[in-house]
Enzyme design. Structure first.
Site, PDB file in Angstrom:
ATOM      1  N   TYR A 106       0.858  -1.186   0.000  1.00  0.00           N
ATOM      2  CA  TYR A 106       0.000   0.000   0.000  1.00  0.00           C
ATOM      3  C   TYR A 106       0.889   1.229   0.000  1.00  0.00           C
ATOM      4  CZ  TYR A 106      -3.464   3.418   1.680  1.00  0.00           C
ATOM      5  OH  TYR A 106      -4.300   4.500   1.833  1.00  0.00           O
TER       6      TYR A 106
ATOM      7  N   ASP B 234       9.455   2.823  -0.406  1.00  0.00           N
ATOM      8  CA  ASP B 234       8.437   3.498   0.403  1.00  0.00           C
ATOM      9  C   ASP B 234       8.656   3.104   1.862  1.00  0.00           C
ATOM     10  OD1 ASP B 234       6.211   4.467   1.688  1.00  0.00           O
ATOM     11  OD2 ASP B 234       4.752   3.602   0.294  1.00  0.00           O
TER      12      ASP B 234
ATOM     13  N   LYS C 272       4.340   9.055   8.661  1.00  0.00           N
ATOM     14  CA  LYS C 272       4.042   8.456   9.968  1.00  0.00           C
ATOM     15  C   LYS C 272       4.993   8.941  11.081  1.00  0.00           C
ATOM     16  CE  LYS C 272       1.023   4.949   8.215  1.00  0.00           C
ATOM     17  NZ  LYS C 272       1.111   4.357   6.903  1.00  0.00           N
TER      18      LYS C 272
HETATM   19  C1  PLP Z   1       0.456   4.787   5.552  1.00  0.00           C
HETATM   20  C2  PLP Z   1       1.216   4.528   4.309  1.00  0.00           C
HETATM   21  C3  PLP Z   1       1.138   5.381   3.190  1.00  0.00           C
HETATM   22  C4  PLP Z   1       0.143   6.507   3.109  1.00  0.00           C
HETATM   23  O1  PLP Z   1       0.372   7.493   4.067  1.00  0.00           O
HETATM   24  P1  PLP Z   1      -0.860   8.484   4.456  1.00  0.00           P
HETATM   25  O2  PLP Z   1      -0.187   9.471   5.369  1.00  0.00           O
HETATM   26  O3  PLP Z   1      -1.896   7.651   5.118  1.00  0.00           O
HETATM   27  O4  PLP Z   1      -1.322   9.097   3.196  1.00  0.00           O
HETATM   28  C5  PLP Z   1       1.978   5.152   2.130  1.00  0.00           C
HETATM   29  N1  PLP Z   1       2.836   4.121   2.132  1.00  0.00           N
HETATM   30  C6  PLP Z   1       2.926   3.265   3.170  1.00  0.00           C
HETATM   31  C7  PLP Z   1       3.920   2.155   3.128  1.00  0.00           C
HETATM   32  C8  PLP Z   1       2.100   3.434   4.280  1.00  0.00           C
HETATM   33  O5  PLP Z   1       2.179   2.554   5.290  1.00  0.00           O
END
Ligand code: PLP
Length: 411
Positions: free
Chosen positions: A106, A201, A233
């Site tokens: 994701y 990511d 995060k």
């Molecule tokens: C949470 C997450 C996102 C998206 O971040 P948001 O701040 O919720 O838009 C993207 N990549 C990864 C791996 C994530 O865990």
């Protein structure tokens, strides 16, 4: 939930829960850490947004650059913006359109990345949710995770058209799945050889699984560096802050220095940047040792409880991310990809989740999510989890395997 303190959440009726979600990862110091609150309060009194850089933004960027292999970063307000911008930059730099991603990874709710695999390996993707037009995912390839042969085949077929491959440094959004040894390194090499960019990511793993994120656990040892990285995060300390960064020559292609457009009214917001900066400065080696230790302890407790209750399961870790997969049979001993993660008895997880909740332990409410701890998770919090597990495991054991588990689409 009405408030949080340390490892606990309190709902509107005043009931206390041990929190194993931690706002989906950001709160590595626990809720309402006094130093973070003090710094944020002081920042608010200096003004909430200036529309031009302020010291917290500059210092947060410097802290990220110091901890990771990126030369430069640009701050944005969410992980979604970070991955969206990184992909735009990759397409702009390479002059190519195709994006490769993995099923079960994701990357936020970017249209092009809400894609499900087509009917075979190396076929173009279909939208994973209503509201995303087919055109938005037509330049996305979705491959099975940890399957190097599939990636090699895709690069052999489409290599000249691939702008970038984006992957979670270690997937935490299908449950916790570690990359096989050398997998990320091989992805970096394949991208390099094809003239495509490798985007790691680390929105979830960054500054959580080590000082330098998951890269600190693999790339730093193996000697490879992603072209671009995304963060979020933890670096926001509970406020909206995220970033993308990478090689200087690539970042120079961003507006206003270069032609690739990117902007954000509240990007680098001084209050959010203060929360993130304070959190990172407090995230010492001791904090990472504590996160690792408490994650290992809780993972072992869950594993033991499910074993004792004869519930088929796999408890798996990727750094200090971990999760329990309620797999269909004891024959499944490891979960390397989304296809395997989908072979769960979801009603068993649901029963387990609710039994834990009733006993005051708040787990991620999905069988496809990693569990998160904080350095504030102390012995009392761990004891509460240990006390709740046997009954929750027994409740799960009472649920029959039933018809084949439904699979989750979307991510
Ligand atoms: C949470 C997450 C996102 C998206 O971040 P948001 O701040 O919720 O838009 C993207 N990549 C990864 C791996 C994530 O865990």
């Amino acid at each position: 939930m009405a408030r949080g303190q340390g490892p606990y959440l309190y709902d509107v009726d005043g009931v206390e829960y041990v929190d194993l979600v931690c706002s989906w990862g950001p709160l590595i110091l626990g809720h309402a850490h006094p130093h973070v609150l003090d710094a944020v309060t002081a920042a608010v009194h200096r003004g909430t947004s200036f529309g031009t850089p302020a010291p917290p933004e500059v210092e947060l960027a410097a802290e990220i650059v110091a901890r990771t292999p990126v030369d430069q970063v640009r701050l944005v307000s969410s992980g979604t913006e970070a991955t969206m911008s990184a992909i735009r930059l990759a397409r702009g730099c390479t002059g190519r359109d195709l994006v490769v991603k993995f099923a079960g990874c994701y990357h936020g709710h970017v249209d092009a990345l809400l894609a499900a695999a087509g009917s075979g390996i190396a076929t173009l993707a279909i939208p994973g949710t209503p509201g995303v037009p087919a055109a938005a995912t037509a330049a996305t390839l979705v491959l099975p995770y940890n399957d190097l042969a599939a990636v090699q085949q895709a690069f052999a077929t489409y290599g000249d058209s691939i702008a970038c491959l984006i992957t979670e440094a270690a997937p935490g959004n299908m449950g916790a799945v570690a990359p096989l040894p050398g997998f990320n390194a091989a992805l970096a090499r394949l991208c390099h050889d094809a003239g495509a960019l490798f985007i790691s990511d680390e929105v979830m793993t960054g500054f959580r699984v080590s000082r330098a994120g998951y890269w600190g656990l693999d790339g730093a040892n193996e000697g490879w560096v992603p072209d671009l990285m995304t963060f979020g995060k933890v670096m926001g300390g509970g406020f909206p802050a995220a970033a993308f960064g990478g090689r200087r020559d690539l970042m120079a292609q961003l507006a206003p220095e270069g032609p690739v457009y990117q902007a954000g009214t509240l990007a680098g917001n001084p209050v959010a940047a203060t929360a993130g900066l304070t959190t990172l400065r407090l995230a010492t080696d001791d904090v990472y040792r504590r996160l690792d230790a408490v994650a290992a302890t809780i993972a072992a407790l869950v594993d033991d409880a499910l074993t004792d209750a004869c519930v088929p399961h796999v408890v798996q870790r990727a750094g200090n991310l971990f999760s329990a997969f309620f797999v269909e049979t004891d024959d499944i001993t490891t979960v390397p990809d989304f296809g395997t993660a989908s072979r769960q008895v979801l009603p068993r997880f649901a029963a387990f989740f609710h039994a834990m909740l009733e006993q005051g332990v708040y787990l991620p409410p999905s069988a496809f999510e990693a569990w998160f701890v904080s350095a504030a998770h102390d012995d009392r919090a761990v004891d509460r989890i240990a006390a709740a597990l046997p009954r929750a495991a027994a409740v799960a054991a009472a649920i029959p395997a039933g018809p084949p588990a439904a699979t989750k689409s979307g991510k």
